[in-house]
Design a protein around this motif. Structure first.
Motif, PDB file in Angstrom:
ATOM      1  N   MET A  63       0.841  -1.192   0.000  1.00 58.28           N
ATOM      2  CA  MET A  63       0.000   0.000   0.000  1.00 58.28           C
ATOM      3  C   MET A  63       0.887   1.257   0.000  1.00 58.28           C
ATOM      4  O   MET A  63       1.893   1.290   0.694  1.00 58.28           O
ATOM      5  CB  MET A  63      -0.884  -0.009   1.245  1.00 58.28           C
ATOM      6  N   ALA A  64       0.487   2.225  -0.789  1.00 57.90           N
ATOM      7  CA  ALA A  64       1.292   3.456  -0.851  1.00 57.90           C
ATOM      8  C   ALA A  64       1.233   4.175   0.501  1.00 57.90           C
ATOM      9  O   ALA A  64       0.190   4.212   1.145  1.00 57.90           O
ATOM     10  CB  ALA A  64       0.746   4.369  -1.938  1.00 57.90           C
ATOM     11  N   VAL A  65       2.378   4.711   0.930  1.00 59.35           N
ATOM     12  CA  VAL A  65       2.415   5.448   2.196  1.00 59.35           C
ATOM     13  C   VAL A  65       1.715   6.790   2.006  1.00 59.35           C
ATOM     14  O   VAL A  65       1.949   7.478   1.014  1.00 59.35           O
ATOM     15  CB  VAL A  65       3.881   5.720   2.635  1.00 59.35           C
ATOM     16  N   ARG A  66       0.870   7.146   2.969  1.00 61.15           N
ATOM     17  CA  ARG A  66       0.256   8.490   2.912  1.00 61.15           C
ATOM     18  C   ARG A  66       0.970   9.369   3.909  1.00 61.15           C
ATOM     19  O   ARG A  66       0.824   9.190   5.113  1.00 61.15           O
ATOM     20  CB  ARG A  66      -1.241   8.397   3.204  1.00 61.15           C
ATOM     21  N   PHE A  67       1.760  10.282   3.388  1.00 58.32           N
ATOM     22  CA  PHE A  67       2.549  11.147   4.268  1.00 58.32           C
ATOM     23  C   PHE A  67       1.659  12.227   4.880  1.00 58.32           C
ATOM     24  O   PHE A  67       0.808  12.778   4.191  1.00 58.32           O
ATOM     25  CB  PHE A  67       3.707  11.781   3.496  1.00 58.32           C
ATOM     26  N   PRO A  68       1.882  12.538   6.152  1.00 58.42           N
ATOM     27  CA  PRO A  68       0.970  13.477   6.831  1.00 58.42           C
ATOM     28  C   PRO A  68       1.326  14.942   6.581  1.00 58.42           C
ATOM     29  O   PRO A  68       1.645  15.680   7.497  1.00 58.42           O
ATOM     30  CB  PRO A  68       1.160  13.110   8.300  1.00 58.42           C
ATOM     31  N   PHE A  69       1.293  15.346   5.319  1.00 54.16           N
ATOM     32  CA  PHE A  69       1.574  16.755   5.021  1.00 54.16           C
ATOM     33  C   PHE A  69       0.541  17.645   5.700  1.00 54.16           C
ATOM     34  O   PHE A  69      -0.651  17.320   5.697  1.00 54.16           O
ATOM     35  CB  PHE A  69       1.502  17.029   3.513  1.00 54.16           C
ATOM     36  N   THR A  70       0.988  18.795   6.224  1.00 54.91           N
ATOM     37  CA  THR A  70       0.022  19.738   6.808  1.00 54.91           C
ATOM     38  C   THR A  70      -0.694  20.508   5.707  1.00 54.91           C
ATOM     39  O   THR A  70      -1.787  21.017   5.899  1.00 54.91           O
ATOM     40  CB  THR A  70       0.716  20.745   7.730  1.00 54.91           C
ATOM     41  N   GLN A  71      -0.031  20.660   4.584  1.00 62.30           N
ATOM     42  CA  GLN A  71      -0.681  21.290   3.438  1.00 62.30           C
ATOM     43  C   GLN A  71       0.048  20.875   2.172  1.00 62.30           C
ATOM     44  O   GLN A  71       1.192  20.433   2.221  1.00 62.30           O
ATOM     45  CB  GLN A  71      -0.715  22.798   3.579  1.00 62.30           C
ATOM     46  N   TRP A  72      -0.643  21.031   1.052  1.00 55.43           N
ATOM     47  CA  TRP A  72      -0.045  20.657  -0.221  1.00 55.43           C
ATOM     48  C   TRP A  72       0.590  21.898  -0.839  1.00 55.43           C
ATOM     49  O   TRP A  72      -0.062  22.913  -1.043  1.00 55.43           O
ATOM     50  CB  TRP A  72      -1.121  20.085  -1.160  1.00 55.43           C
ATOM     51  N   ILE A  73       1.888  21.830  -1.109  1.00 58.85           N
ATOM     52  CA  ILE A  73       2.580  22.991  -1.675  1.00 58.85           C
ATOM     53  C   ILE A  73       2.738  22.784  -3.177  1.00 58.85           C
ATOM     54  O   ILE A  73       3.372  21.822  -3.616  1.00 58.85           O
ATOM     55  CB  ILE A  73       3.944  23.181  -0.985  1.00 58.85           C
ATOM     56  N   SER A  74       2.119  23.680  -3.937  1.00 60.73           N
ATOM     57  CA  SER A  74       2.170  23.512  -5.392  1.00 60.73           C
ATOM     58  C   SER A  74       3.431  24.169  -5.936  1.00 60.73           C
ATOM     59  O   SER A  74       3.909  25.147  -5.370  1.00 60.73           O
ATOM     60  CB  SER A  74       0.985  24.209  -6.052  1.00 60.73           C
ATOM     61  N   PRO A  75       3.941  23.647  -7.054  1.00 56.87           N
ATOM     62  CA  PRO A  75       5.080  24.337  -7.667  1.00 56.87           C
ATOM     63  C   PRO A  75       4.653  25.712  -8.175  1.00 56.87           C
ATOM     64  O   PRO A  75       3.464  25.968  -8.372  1.00 56.87           O
ATOM     65  CB  PRO A  75       5.482  23.424  -8.831  1.00 56.87           C
ATOM     66  N   ARG A  76       5.648  26.568  -8.320  1.00 53.25           N
ATOM     67  CA  ARG A  76       5.421  27.962  -8.721  1.00 53.25           C
ATOM     68  C   ARG A  76       4.646  28.076 -10.037  1.00 53.25           C
ATOM     69  O   ARG A  76       3.735  28.860 -10.195  1.00 53.25           O
ATOM     70  CB  ARG A  76       6.814  28.564  -8.892  1.00 53.25           C
ATOM     71  N   GLN A  77       5.057  27.300 -10.982  1.00 52.44           N
ATOM     72  CA  GLN A  77       4.434  27.336 -12.299  1.00 52.44           C
ATOM     73  C   GLN A  77       3.691  26.020 -12.500  1.00 52.44           C
ATOM     74  O   GLN A  77       3.995  25.032 -11.834  1.00 52.44           O
ATOM     75  CB  GLN A  77       5.506  27.470 -13.391  1.00 52.44           C
ATOM     76  N   PRO A  78       2.728  25.954 -13.421  1.00 50.98           N
ATOM     77  CA  PRO A  78       2.094  24.673 -13.715  1.00 50.98           C
ATOM     78  C   PRO A  78       3.170  23.653 -14.108  1.00 50.98           C
ATOM     79  O   PRO A  78       4.213  24.050 -14.647  1.00 50.98           O
ATOM     80  CB  PRO A  78       1.180  24.998 -14.907  1.00 50.98           C
TER      81      PRO A  78
END
Ligand code: PMP
Length: 394
Positions: free
Chosen positions: A1-16
């Motif tokens: 099973m893929a590990v689900r990391f407990p990120f507090t938020q999802w950080i998107s890259p600067r550009q698409p």
């Protein structure tokens, strides 16, 4: 099973992702001229003088240079920064000054200290991308304040500060990235007046304050009455080198005291060797003279870019005439997307920064930022010619 990391938020890259991929591929591709990045001219770094300073610090003060220090920064460097600011009309007491790891860390500390989720943040639109990102981590309600060559939308500032009990503004009065413009003295006076009348706090980003092609500019913080209302953020990155990662914050003593504690928590202190080398450099060399040597070179590069834009851009394209900073801000006709142009441009051998990421809220696609700072005039002319061809082919 893929590990689900407990990120507090999802950080998107600067550009698409597609644009990130294109820019990365362009960086390593043979023959691509880059107008992306906004880097200081690396041919202008005083390498020999800085090498000497590093060597001198290690030889004469090696123990101290390799040891921990206090979070507020290296004492002699703090004095030198205060003296530099005094020359630009800003009186700074030592308990109002903190040395940071670049202006970027200054913004990060201020965001963490002053912004709660949902707080209103007045922010210029467009503005410096990494400021949008670092403030964004605190999840404020961003209130865009239109900013361009003609200045800042003061009516929007007025509406914001009048409507909120307390408000925070992030502005670059004396050197705005990406438009390459500075605010008039009258606009600065109005900003100080508004912030005093409505209990607003301004974070002034003065990163480009000294990169002025026409006349020197005083920071907003130097205007009468600004001491309690304007927090000044500065850096050696543009005037000298970003490699040492040294910047600063000037804030009222009560704010600085909190910032010093937060700085200690964030990274204990800015690196000692870099601060001491910088201090030694400043003792032996005149930074004003260095800046005075760099400015004509940057001006030459800007002029080369403006001239080639006039030669190669289709009639419906508009651009700024920067009086400061490292870049020209270009507006395409609304129907054209900078991302689509980028793919073509890289094929033709030129890269640039699509403008959408510079907008805090709405993200129009028809803008681009072209940096002239780290290219020779010849290469700039060639790069803009290539861009013109790609645009006509779109
Ligand atoms: N503010 C502005 C407007 C910038 O352009 C930059 C760097 N690109 C920074 C702050 C951060 O600079 P540094 O952390 O290198 O001092």
């Amino acid at each position: 099973m893929a590990v689900r990391f407990p990120f507090t938020q999802w950080i998107s890259p600067r550009q698409p992702p597609e644009v990130e991929r294109l820019l990365k591929s362009a960086a390593t591709r043979e023959g691509v001229l880059s107008l992306a990045g906004g880097l200081p001219g690396e041919d202008l770094f005083p390498r020999a003088a800085l090498a000497e300073a590093l060597e001198e610090v290690m030889r004469e003060h090696g123990r101290e240079a390799l040891q921990y220090q206090w979070p507020e920064g290296y004492g002699p460097l703090r004095e030198q920064v205060a003296a530099m600011l005094r020359d630009r009309g800003v009186e700074v007491a030592q308990d109002e000054l903190l040395i940071t790891s670049g202006a970027q860390q200054a913004l990060d500390l201020l965001a963490r200290l002053l912004l709660r989720p949902g707080d209103a943040l007045g922010i210029e639109s467009p503005t410096y991308v990494a400021a949008i990102e670092v403030f964004g981590l605190q999840r404020p309600r961003m209130v865009p304040l239109a900013r361009g060559e003609d200045g800042l939308d003061l009516a929007a500032v007025r509406a914001l500060v009048r409507g909120a009990e307390k408000s925070l503004l992030y502005l670059a009065p004396a050197g705005h990235n990406p438009s390459g413009s500075s605010l008039s003295a009258e606009a600065c006076e109005s900003l100080v007046e508004l912030s005093r009348a409505h209990d607003a706090l301004v974070i002034e980003d003065d990163a480009y304050g000294r990169i002025q092609f026409e006349a020197p500019r005083r920071p907003l913080r130097s205007y009468p009455g600004a001491e309690e209302r304007v927090i000044l953020v500065g850096t050696f990155s543009k005037a000298l080198t970003p490699g040492l990662r040294v910047g600063w914050i000037v804030a009222p003593p009560a704010v600085t005291a909190q910032l010093v504690l937060l700085k200690g928590i964030a990274d204990l202190q800015t690196n000692t060797l870099g601060q001491m080398a910088l201090s030694s450099y400043l003792e032996r060399h005149d930074l004003d003279a260095h800046v005075a040597r760099c400015l004509p070179r940057y001006r030459e590069r800007r002029d080369a870019m403006l001239q080639s834009l006039a030669e190669h851009m289709p009639a419906e394209v508009r651009w700024t005439r920067p009086t400061c900073g490292f870049s020209v801000w270009v507006t395409l006709p609304e129907a054209l997307a900078a991302e689509a142009l980028l793919a073509r441009a890289i094929e033709a051998g030129v890269a640039f920064e699509p403008g959408a990421a510079f907008f805090p809220v709405e993200t129009p696609r028809n803008y681009l930022r072209l940096s002239f700072s780290n290219q020779t005039p010849d290469r700039i002319a060639e790069a803009v010619a290539r861009l013109g061809k790609s645009l006509r082919a779109l």
